[in-house]
Write a protein that holds these residues in place. Structure first.
Motif, mmCIF file in Angstrom:
data_model
loop_
_atom_site.group_PDB
_atom_site.id
_atom_site.type_symbol
_atom_site.label_atom_id
_atom_site.label_comp_id
_atom_site.label_asym_id
_atom_site.label_seq_id
_atom_site.Cartn_x
_atom_site.Cartn_y
_atom_site.Cartn_z
ATOM 1 N N VAL A 22 65.531 -9.685 -14.153
ATOM 2 C CA VAL A 22 64.743 -8.520 -14.563
ATOM 3 C C VAL A 22 65.661 -7.294 -14.593
ATOM 4 C CG1 VAL A 22 62.762 -7.051 -14.038
ATOM 5 C CG2 VAL A 22 62.670 -9.513 -13.510
ATOM 6 N N LEU A 23 65.764 -6.663 -15.760
ATOM 7 C CA LEU A 23 66.554 -5.438 -15.909
ATOM 8 C C LEU A 23 65.609 -4.252 -16.084
ATOM 9 C CD1 LEU A 23 69.376 -6.530 -18.416
ATOM 10 C CD2 LEU A 23 69.279 -6.843 -15.933
ATOM 11 N N LEU A 49 62.855 -7.489 -19.605
ATOM 12 C CA LEU A 49 63.345 -6.125 -19.744
ATOM 13 C C LEU A 49 62.200 -5.144 -19.494
ATOM 14 C CD1 LEU A 49 65.377 -6.671 -23.043
ATOM 15 C CD2 LEU A 49 66.246 -6.758 -20.697
ATOM 16 N N VAL A 50 62.396 -4.268 -18.520
ATOM 17 C CA VAL A 50 61.381 -3.263 -18.200
ATOM 18 C C VAL A 50 61.754 -1.964 -18.900
ATOM 19 C CG1 VAL A 50 60.222 -1.974 -16.381
ATOM 20 C CG2 VAL A 50 60.945 -4.343 -15.970
ATOM 21 N N ASN A 51 60.994 -1.625 -19.904
ATOM 22 C CA ASN A 51 61.141 -0.357 -20.616
ATOM 23 C C ASN A 51 62.593 -0.051 -20.986
ATOM 24 O OD1 ASN A 51 60.267 2.043 -21.766
ATOM 25 N ND2 ASN A 51 60.311 3.180 -19.836
ATOM 26 N N PRO A 52 63.255 -0.938 -21.748
ATOM 27 C CA PRO A 52 64.647 -0.662 -22.141
ATOM 28 C C PRO A 52 64.714 0.484 -23.139
ATOM 29 C CG PRO A 52 63.818 -2.576 -23.305
ATOM 30 C CD PRO A 52 62.746 -2.202 -22.319
ATOM 31 N N LYS A 53 65.820 1.216 -23.127
ATOM 32 C CA LYS A 53 65.958 2.369 -24.006
ATOM 33 C C LYS A 53 66.126 1.946 -25.461
ATOM 34 C CE LYS A 53 68.568 6.667 -24.590
ATOM 35 N NZ LYS A 53 69.676 7.510 -24.054
ATOM 36 N N ASP A 54 66.841 0.838 -25.701
ATOM 37 C CA ASP A 54 67.143 0.425 -27.075
ATOM 38 C C ASP A 54 67.199 -1.097 -27.165
ATOM 39 O OD1 ASP A 54 67.946 0.212 -29.693
ATOM 40 O OD2 ASP A 54 69.967 1.000 -29.377
ATOM 41 N N PHE A 55 66.099 -1.693 -27.587
ATOM 42 C CA PHE A 55 66.023 -3.142 -27.756
ATOM 43 C C PHE A 55 64.801 -3.464 -28.611
ATOM 44 C CE2 PHE A 55 64.859 -7.482 -26.639
ATOM 45 C CZ PHE A 55 66.091 -8.113 -26.725
ATOM 46 N N PRO A 56 64.954 -4.382 -29.593
ATOM 47 C CA PRO A 56 66.133 -5.158 -30.003
ATOM 48 C C PRO A 56 67.234 -4.250 -30.566
ATOM 49 C CG PRO A 56 64.118 -6.075 -30.912
ATOM 50 C CD PRO A 56 63.770 -4.720 -30.376
ATOM 51 N N ASP A 78 56.317 -2.840 -19.890
ATOM 52 C CA ASP A 78 56.358 -1.398 -19.631
ATOM 53 C C ASP A 78 56.641 -1.057 -18.177
ATOM 54 O OD1 ASP A 78 55.796 -0.725 -22.294
ATOM 55 O OD2 ASP A 78 53.642 -0.921 -21.970
ATOM 56 N N THR A 79 56.222 -1.928 -17.253
ATOM 57 C CA THR A 79 56.350 -1.607 -15.828
ATOM 58 C C THR A 79 56.948 -2.786 -15.062
ATOM 59 O OG1 THR A 79 54.160 -2.454 -15.209
ATOM 60 C CG2 THR A 79 54.289 -0.168 -15.992
ATOM 61 N N ILE A 80 57.531 -2.470 -13.921
ATOM 62 C CA ILE A 80 58.093 -3.518 -13.085
ATOM 63 C C ILE A 80 56.994 -4.416 -12.518
ATOM 64 C CG2 ILE A 80 58.110 -2.083 -11.001
ATOM 65 C CD1 ILE A 80 60.730 -3.477 -10.211
ATOM 66 N N GLU A 81 55.816 -3.849 -12.301
ATOM 67 C CA GLU A 81 54.697 -4.652 -11.798
ATOM 68 C C GLU A 81 54.343 -5.775 -12.766
ATOM 69 O OE1 GLU A 81 54.631 -0.827 -9.633
ATOM 70 O OE2 GLU A 81 54.782 -1.360 -11.752
ATOM 71 N N GLU A 82 54.389 -5.480 -14.072
ATOM 72 C CA GLU A 82 54.140 -6.520 -15.070
ATOM 73 C C GLU A 82 55.209 -7.602 -15.001
ATOM 74 O OE1 GLU A 82 52.799 -5.100 -19.134
ATOM 75 O OE2 GLU A 82 53.491 -3.212 -18.264
ATOM 76 N N LEU A 203 52.562 -19.886 -1.591
ATOM 77 C CA LEU A 203 52.923 -18.484 -1.393
ATOM 78 C C LEU A 203 52.204 -17.612 -2.415
ATOM 79 C CD1 LEU A 203 56.761 -18.447 -0.662
ATOM 80 C CD2 LEU A 203 54.907 -17.887 0.907
ATOM 81 N N ALA A 204 51.740 -16.479 -1.968
ATOM 82 C CA ALA A 204 51.031 -15.573 -2.868
ATOM 83 C C ALA A 204 52.002 -14.972 -3.879
ATOM 84 C CB ALA A 204 50.356 -14.463 -2.061
ATOM 85 N N SER A 205 51.499 -14.727 -5.063
ATOM 86 C CA SER A 205 52.305 -14.085 -6.092
ATOM 87 C C SER A 205 52.394 -12.586 -5.808
ATOM 88 C CB SER A 205 51.692 -14.308 -7.466
ATOM 89 O OG SER A 205 50.450 -13.623 -7.580
ATOM 90 N N PHE A 206 53.312 -11.917 -6.503
ATOM 91 C CA PHE A 206 53.419 -10.459 -6.346
ATOM 92 C C PHE A 206 52.088 -9.797 -6.691
ATOM 93 C CE2 PHE A 206 53.786 -6.400 -8.541
ATOM 94 C CZ PHE A 206 54.325 -5.628 -7.535
ATOM 95 N N GLU A 207 51.435 -10.252 -7.756
ATOM 96 C CA GLU A 207 50.178 -9.645 -8.189
ATOM 97 C C GLU A 207 49.127 -9.742 -7.097
ATOM 98 O OE1 GLU A 207 47.829 -9.566 -12.375
ATOM 99 O OE2 GLU A 207 48.265 -11.549 -11.575
ATOM 100 N N GLU A 208 49.065 -10.876 -6.401
ATOM 101 C CA GLU A 208 48.081 -11.069 -5.338
ATOM 102 C C GLU A 208 48.394 -10.189 -4.127
ATOM 103 O OE1 GLU A 208 47.098 -15.732 -6.510
ATOM 104 O OE2 GLU A 208 48.767 -15.223 -5.177
ATOM 105 N N VAL A 209 49.672 -10.111 -3.751
ATOM 106 C CA VAL A 209 50.053 -9.265 -2.608
ATOM 107 C C VAL A 209 49.883 -7.792 -2.957
ATOM 108 C CG1 VAL A 209 51.933 -8.620 -1.059
ATOM 109 C CG2 VAL A 209 51.640 -11.008 -1.723
ATOM 110 N N ASP A 210 50.176 -7.433 -4.202
ATOM 111 C CA ASP A 210 50.006 -6.042 -4.622
ATOM 112 C C ASP A 210 48.530 -5.658 -4.596
ATOM 113 O OD1 ASP A 210 51.380 -3.659 -5.556
ATOM 114 O OD2 ASP A 210 50.381 -3.969 -7.481
ATOM 115 N N GLY A 211 47.664 -6.596 -4.967
ATOM 116 C CA GLY A 211 46.231 -6.341 -4.885
ATOM 117 C C GLY A 211 45.793 -6.107 -3.450
#
Length: 273
Positions: A22-23, A49-56, A78-82, A203-211
């Motif tokens: 993840v960048l 890629l989280v919100n890259p400035k120039d891609f593709p 758009d976000t690191i959470e996604e 193990l819980a996923s990030f989404e579950e722990v974030d909730g």
């Protein structure tokens, strides 16, 4: 009879396929292309890629040196959470000491953790911006911080070079010791382990722990234990507690059930006033 010493080593492709690179907010498209190249040489293919400035970008394609399949399949969010939503093990790269201590590991130890925690997949390895790295808020979403022990007098490591080092350790971790270790799966045929138990023990996923974190924060606001106008280090400390706990799905459900009961109790108390 002589042994065949030239036999090619075998690698656990399932482990490699479970790893996301993840960048976050990459500024230079060339670094994205070079990252794709670094990944492909080590058998990694999942780039987010989280919100890259120039891609593709044509520059990214040129710098990939033939790793166009990695670029073409890259996921842009758009976000690191996604990016982390389905991940069960999250490792953030950090070259700086932070105000709040976090479990800090080196790349070789990272490889061992990924190899041994077979139920902690998908895995996300998160890299920050070229100039500033990951923000504290982003590092607080991780279970571990990995640090590349570079020369302290000159720690200027290019993003793609850092990815290459981390990807190499991931590939080493996926090396199969013997042919008997390939495709070995845990036997769940025993009748005393039903499907429900297996699911709750995952193990819980990030989404579950974030909730769970968001629910906890909401309840703490209601009880006035947490003042968002003066948060201090409380949110970060709670994130660290949850990261250290490595909660499974059943444990997340228990804690959220308890919080729900508190929410209902508080509402009854408000009505009674």
């Amino acid at each position: 009879m002589s042994q065949n010493l030239s036999q090619e080593p075998q690698f656990d492709t399932q482990l490699l396929d479970s790893i996301k690179i993840v960048l976050c907010q990459t500024s230079h498209p060339g670094n994205i292309g070079a990252t794709a190249r670094a990944m492909k040489t080590m058998g990694l293919s999942r780039l987010v890629l989280v919100n890259p400035k120039d891609f593709p970008s044509e520059e990214a394609s040129a710098r990939s040196s033939g790793a166009l399949d990695v670029l073409d399949s890259a996921v842009v969010v758009d976000t690191i959470e996604e990016a982390l939503a389905d991940c069960r093990l999250i490792i953030g790269t950090s070259s700086r000491n932070r105000a709040l201590p976090w479990p800090l590991i080196e790349p070789r130890e990272m490889g061992h953790i990924i190899r041994e925690q077979t139920d902690a997949r998908p895995v996300a390895i998160v890299f920050g911006r070229e100039s500033t790295g990951l923000l504290n808020e982003e590092l607080q979403l991780c279970h571990y911080h990995v640090n590349i022990p570079a020369n302290p007098e000159y720690m200027s490591l290019n993003l793609a070079a850092a990815v290459q080092l981390i990807a190499y350790e991931a590939r080493l971790a996926s090396k199969v010791v013997s042919s008997q270790d390939v495709n070995v799966e845990q036997d769940y045929s025993n009748d005393d382990i039903n499907d429900f138990d297996k699911e709750s023990e995952r193990l819980a996923s990030f989404e579950e722990v974030d909730g769970l974190y968001n629910h906890l924060e909401s309840t703490m606001k209601q009880t006035e234990f947490y003042n968002p106008e003066q948060p201090k280090l409380l949110p970060a400390r709670i994130r660290r507690i949850l990261a250290k706990a490595h909660l499974n799905k059943g444990e997340v459900n228990i804690l959220r059930g308890f919080l729900s009961s508190m929410d209902k109790y508080l509402k009854r108390q408000m009505k009674g006033q």
